[in-house]
Design a protein around this motif. Structure first.
Motif, PDB file in Angstrom:
ATOM      1  N   ALA A  65      18.648  32.021  42.244  1.00  0.00           N
ATOM      2  CA  ALA A  65      20.128  32.307  42.623  1.00  0.00           C
ATOM      3  C   ALA A  65      20.848  33.485  42.399  1.00  0.00           C
ATOM      4  N   ARG A  66      20.463  33.594  40.799  1.00  0.00           N
ATOM      5  CA  ARG A  66      20.933  35.028  39.912  1.00  0.00           C
ATOM      6  C   ARG A  66      20.212  36.067  40.536  1.00  0.00           C
ATOM      7  N   GLY A  67      19.045  35.924  40.830  1.00  0.00           N
ATOM      8  CA  GLY A  67      18.400  37.294  41.512  1.00  0.00           C
ATOM      9  C   GLY A  67      18.890  37.646  42.735  1.00  0.00           C
ATOM     10  N   SER A  68      19.082  36.657  43.671  1.00  0.00           N
ATOM     11  CA  SER A  68      19.626  36.953  44.827  1.00  0.00           C
ATOM     12  C   SER A  68      20.990  37.389  44.905  1.00  0.00           C
ATOM     13  N   ALA A  69      22.071  36.973  43.888  1.00  0.00           N
ATOM     14  CA  ALA A  69      23.239  37.445  43.683  1.00  0.00           C
ATOM     15  C   ALA A  69      23.222  38.988  43.473  1.00  0.00           C
ATOM     16  N   ALA A  70      22.314  39.323  42.412  1.00  0.00           N
ATOM     17  CA  ALA A  70      22.139  40.689  41.868  1.00  0.00           C
ATOM     18  C   ALA A  70      21.743  41.404  42.901  1.00  0.00           C
ATOM     19  N   LEU A  71      20.919  41.152  43.984  1.00  0.00           N
ATOM     20  CA  LEU A  71      20.495  42.313  44.975  1.00  0.00           C
ATOM     21  C   LEU A  71      21.842  42.396  45.919  1.00  0.00           C
ATOM     22  N   SER A  72      22.680  41.283  45.699  1.00  0.00           N
ATOM     23  CA  SER A  72      24.047  41.534  46.719  1.00  0.00           C
ATOM     24  C   SER A  72      25.131  42.203  45.943  1.00  0.00           C
ATOM     25  N   ALA A 122      22.968  29.179  60.958  1.00  0.00           N
ATOM     26  CA  ALA A 122      24.207  29.277  61.007  1.00  0.00           C
ATOM     27  C   ALA A 122      24.894  28.113  59.670  1.00  0.00           C
ATOM     28  N   ARG A 123      24.272  27.115  59.512  1.00  0.00           N
ATOM     29  CA  ARG A 123      24.368  26.441  58.330  1.00  0.00           C
ATOM     30  C   ARG A 123      24.530  27.201  56.912  1.00  0.00           C
ATOM     31  N   LEU A 124      23.390  27.939  56.680  1.00  0.00           N
ATOM     32  CA  LEU A 124      23.445  28.701  55.751  1.00  0.00           C
ATOM     33  C   LEU A 124      24.667  29.622  55.551  1.00  0.00           C
ATOM     34  N   HIS A 125      24.960  30.288  56.518  1.00  0.00           N
ATOM     35  CA  HIS A 125      25.917  30.995  56.426  1.00  0.00           C
ATOM     36  C   HIS A 125      27.349  30.459  56.283  1.00  0.00           C
ATOM     37  N   LEU A 126      27.478  29.541  56.933  1.00  0.00           N
ATOM     38  CA  LEU A 126      28.645  28.574  56.586  1.00  0.00           C
ATOM     39  C   LEU A 126      28.783  28.247  55.283  1.00  0.00           C
ATOM     40  N   GLY A 154      29.610  30.824  60.227  1.00  0.00           N
ATOM     41  CA  GLY A 154      28.698  30.194  60.907  1.00  0.00           C
ATOM     42  C   GLY A 154      28.292  30.290  62.083  1.00  0.00           C
ATOM     43  N   ARG A 155      28.391  31.700  62.723  1.00  0.00           N
ATOM     44  CA  ARG A 155      27.980  32.191  63.900  1.00  0.00           C
ATOM     45  C   ARG A 155      27.543  33.646  63.842  1.00  0.00           C
ATOM     46  N   PRO A 156      26.502  33.974  64.793  1.00  0.00           N
ATOM     47  CA  PRO A 156      26.199  35.320  64.845  1.00  0.00           C
ATOM     48  C   PRO A 156      27.640  36.096  65.313  1.00  0.00           C
ATOM     49  N   ARG A 157      27.610  37.353  64.833  1.00  0.00           N
ATOM     50  CA  ARG A 157      28.787  38.474  65.185  1.00  0.00           C
ATOM     51  C   ARG A 157      28.591  38.505  66.763  1.00  0.00           C
ATOM     52  N   LEU A 158      29.942  39.001  67.218  1.00  0.00           N
ATOM     53  CA  LEU A 158      30.209  39.308  68.569  1.00  0.00           C
ATOM     54  C   LEU A 158      30.312  40.902  68.642  1.00  0.00           C
ATOM     55  N   ALA A 159      30.416  41.537  69.862  1.00  0.00           N
ATOM     56  CA  ALA A 159      30.491  42.871  69.982  1.00  0.00           C
ATOM     57  C   ALA A 159      31.785  43.265  69.437  1.00  0.00           C
ATOM     58  N   ALA A 160      31.698  44.435  68.596  1.00  0.00           N
ATOM     59  CA  ALA A 160      32.755  45.185  67.994  1.00  0.00           C
ATOM     60  C   ALA A 160      33.079  44.629  66.663  1.00  0.00           C
ATOM     61  N   GLU A 161      32.387  43.422  66.316  1.00  0.00           N
ATOM     62  CA  GLU A 161      33.028  42.778  65.047  1.00  0.00           C
ATOM     63  C   GLU A 161      32.227  43.670  63.835  1.00  0.00           C
ATOM     64  N   ALA A 162      32.591  43.795  62.930  1.00  0.00           N
ATOM     65  CA  ALA A 162      32.366  44.647  61.755  1.00  0.00           C
ATOM     66  C   ALA A 162      31.266  43.683  60.902  1.00  0.00           C
ATOM     67  N   VAL A 163      30.302  44.555  59.937  1.00  0.00           N
ATOM     68  CA  VAL A 163      29.452  43.632  58.973  1.00  0.00           C
ATOM     69  C   VAL A 163      29.621  44.172  57.725  1.00  0.00           C
ATOM     70  N   ASP A 164      29.860  43.411  56.833  1.00  0.00           N
ATOM     71  CA  ASP A 164      30.037  43.806  55.375  1.00  0.00           C
ATOM     72  C   ASP A 164      28.605  43.642  54.569  1.00  0.00           C
ATOM     73  N   GLU A 165      27.964  44.508  54.585  1.00  0.00           N
ATOM     74  CA  GLU A 165      26.633  44.479  54.140  1.00  0.00           C
ATOM     75  C   GLU A 165      26.224  45.774  53.258  1.00  0.00           C
ATOM     76  N   PRO A 166      26.746  46.138  52.090  1.00  0.00           N
ATOM     77  CA  PRO A 166      26.627  47.199  51.644  1.00  0.00           C
ATOM     78  C   PRO A 166      25.307  47.823  51.259  1.00  0.00           C
ATOM     79  N   ALA A 215      28.850  38.378  59.943  1.00  0.00           N
ATOM     80  CA  ALA A 215      29.860  39.297  59.405  1.00  0.00           C
ATOM     81  C   ALA A 215      29.603  39.497  57.972  1.00  0.00           C
ATOM     82  N   THR A 216      29.030  38.449  57.425  1.00  0.00           N
ATOM     83  CA  THR A 216      28.979  38.801  55.733  1.00  0.00           C
ATOM     84  C   THR A 216      27.896  38.055  55.397  1.00  0.00           C
ATOM     85  N   CYS A 217      27.298  38.164  54.061  1.00  0.00           N
ATOM     86  CA  CYS A 217      26.474  37.300  53.261  1.00  0.00           C
ATOM     87  C   CYS A 217      24.940  37.347  54.068  1.00  0.00           C
ATOM     88  N   ASN A 218      24.618  38.526  54.760  1.00  0.00           N
ATOM     89  CA  ASN A 218      23.242  38.421  55.174  1.00  0.00           C
ATOM     90  C   ASN A 218      22.063  38.657  54.477  1.00  0.00           C
TER      91      ASN A 218
END
Length: 300
Positions: A65-72, A122-126, A154-166, A215-218
């Motif tokens: 978990a620490r390693g995954s958070a570091a990459l994010s 979907a559950r993981l994103h939730l 908890g769902r895949p993004r729709l058209a025109a929805e932004a993604v926060d994954e810097p 939208a987040t946390c990918n």
């Protein structure tokens, strides 16, 4: 989904009806698979694993978990992650909390993954995006996070929805392409494959990073999905080989460069991504071997 266990050699690639297995024939992939298998076998054979494997699993989860958070973007010291019990709803504390929740959740979703990978994603994103507050009992007996009013969770993004994954700056596929490729990935996994576990895990990880379906946390979700494949395949059934540790140790620049190779779709690029994921698992093996040695000495 089928995959090779720790004690077997990778199956020879089949015809194109098993495209994941075909990737096993790419240059260098068989060597990566073999090296990972041998490393995992060694740590599973450690004498500490006969008596204290639960402790090694718990420590691997924390370090993963620490390693995954570091990459994010939340690169906290291990002891800071260990001692904290409060994780906020913004910034780095939220990222670390999400990574911890995902690591805890991953091992509970194996049976669902075999039936519906998309439901698990979907559950993981939730779990990741909920902010982790109180929980309430869901209709299916699961514990559902409270306070998930954001309709993108908890769902895949729709058209025109932004993604926060810097971290990932690749061109963003549109929502229709995301839906199609997620469906294709799910069908591949449900059909079953003779691909080595490393290959399947790397493809799942790479596809989710390339698509960024939420939208987040990918990134957090992609690495949790990789963990699920490695556990469920039988390669790492006790979840003691945290690839997230290795990905973080190899560094964000190497991670992004390897992903660029995967997204290129060239045989060399895809093989390099699989090898990168293999090296990450091996570094996770090294981390847990050190934990075993510390437990043996009575130092941890």
């Amino acid at each position: 989904m089928a995959g090779n266990t720790r004690g077997t050699s990778p199956a020879p690639p089949k015809a194109s009806d098993d495209p994941l297995a075909t990737l096993a024939s790419l240059p260098g992939v068989a060597d990566s698979v073999d090296s990972v298998r041998k490393g995992v076998d060694r740590v599973y054979g450690h004498r500490i694993m006969r008596r204290r494997s639960n402790e090694v699993t718990s420590e691997a989860a924390l370090r993963g978990a620490r390693g995954s958070a570091a990459l994010s973007g939340a690169d906290w010291a291990l002891e800071e992650v260990r001692r904290r019990t409060d994780f906020g709803v913004e910034g780095e504390p939220r990222t670390v909390g999400a990574a911890l929740r995902l690591t805890a959740e991953a091992g509970q979703l194996l049976s669902v993954w075999r039936q519906s990978p998309l439901r698990v994603l979907a559950r993981l994103h939730l779990v990741a995006a909920s902010g982790g507050g109180r929980s309430s009992d869901g209709a299916d007996g699961a514990r559902e996070p409270v306070g998930t009013a954001d309709e993108t969770v908890g769902r895949p993004r729709l058209a025109a929805e932004a993604v926060d994954e810097p971290l990932i700056e690749l061109p963003l596929p549109d929502a229709d392409e995301v839906a199609g490729r997620l469906d294709g990935l799910s069908r591949l996994l449900l059909t079953g494959t003779d691909a080595p576990a490393l290959v399947t895990a790397a493809v799942v990880h790479g596809e989710l990073l390339a698509l960024r379906p939420f939208a987040t946390c990918n990134g957090l979700v992609a690495r949790a999905a990789e963990r699920i494949v490695l556990i469920g395949s039988g390669l790492d059934p006790k979840s003691i080989c945290p690839a997230e540790v290795g990905h973080a140790e190899l560094g964000r620049a190497a991670y992004v460069a390897a992903l660029d190779g995967y997204v290129s779709g060239t045989p060399e690029g895809v093989a390099a991504w699989i090898a990168h994921c293999g090296r990450a698992v091996e570094l996770g093996v090294r981390e847990s071997t050190a934990v075993c040695e510390a437990l043996q000495r009575g130092a941890a």
